[in-house]
Design a protein around this motif. Sequence first.
Motif: not given
Length: 485
Positions: A231-260
């Motif tokens: 369950v925890a792994a799936v939750a983390a995977l979904l978080m990583a997907v949403t962070q990837g969406w943010l990577v595509l939509s704008g430039n937020f330095s390494w915030l999203n990459v580090l969160t992934i």
Amino acid sequence: MEWTTATGDWVGRWVFLRALAAVYLVAFLVAVNQVRPLLGERGLLPVSRFVGAVPFRRSPSLFHRWSSDRALVGASWVGVVVSAALLVGAADVAPAPVGMALWLVPWVLYLSLVNVGQRWYAFGWETLLCEAGFLAVFLGPADVAPPVVVLVLLRWLLFRVELGAGLIKLRGDPCWRDLTCLRYHHETQPLPGPLSWWFHHLPPRLHQVEVAANHGAQLVLPFLLFAPQPVAAVAALLMAVTQGWLVLSGNFSWLNVLTIALCLPVMGPLLAPLLPLGPPDPLPATPPWHQVAVWVLLAVVGLLSIRPARNLVARRQRMNTSYDPLRLVNSYGAFGSITRVRHEVVVEGTIDDDLATATWREYAFKGKPGDPSRRPRQVAPYHLRLDWLMWFAALSPGRREPWFRPFVEALLRGDRAVLGLLDGDPFAGERPTWVRARVEEYRFTTREERRATGDWWVRRPVGDHLPPVRLHATASPSDERPRRT
């Protein structure tokens, strides 16, 4: 080999440490390229002045002792070299104490930069890198089992990053609650990316879905990080997907990459079957001295977590705040309020003496919007610090930003290091006589305007940000100061 939970933890640690080393590498490359014009001896906010006014105990840094350009750039290069070594696994083949020392080096160096970086380093991803980097010191080499305590502390960090960002939105701008914030955000964010125009023109209903999905990722999924696997792994995977969406939509330095990257240790059970990796068999536990260090770490982080935890439930939540000078446990969150209209500070110079007939040339920046026909660029995870703060300068009068007047003065001097932060010199090395700054309103073109003109932006003048100024010649060039007309 049978993939067990222990195997997943081992794989998750292996991938996380490589990802963290890659982020460190980018961060130090940014410092190599920008630290001298921003913080150097003749920089816009010199470190030497800062350490003369702020005691070491409040902002511990190696640069309290060494603050020359050579020290700043040299330390940044050391960070690059050590990060590259960590990226290729140097800490895994070294004895455990040496491996820990290798991970300690970039943490000390980067903390030293952040603690004297002033406005240039006042971003949430700076403290996030410091906090994650400190925990990485205790994860141990590849030939021992990952300490479960440290893995839990990494989840605690990810929990605070996501939940803090979600709560600051829920308590902030009403548009987060009525699901309309993304009608504006893609257009008004600090540095739009090459896909931001397309994201902005998504149907309003899809913008609402984006906001709702963001709320789910940041307000619900963090609590599942502490659930049993998978369950925890799936939750983390979904978080990583949403962070990837943010990577595509704008430039937020390494915030999203580090969160992934922080999601990866939790995702270990999902990653293990996909990667040709495997731990030694059998996998020994960490030595006793390492276990003692880990339990001390738990006690320290637990004590320092009290204030950040209280901040999460506080009515007046603070975002991106450090509560200790070593930045070991921090609070996070961003974009509690959304700007509806985009303003940009446009900086111009002229070589003419007579302002009445002057021809003005615009200084182009590497990342921030300028020429309406130039498509927004992809720069993240690289961080253009000057471009980011120009966005903040547009939100308030430039004279309130302590770096803005020194920036204008550097342009008037033709400072080559500062001009290197820009996308070229419109005067080809010649000093401008006057420099001014204007405010212009920017908006994305509509689909029809884009087809007709090829432009990505429409802009219109709003007013003056800084009236024309020129250098006041005195006894020596170093004493020159800008003065208004």
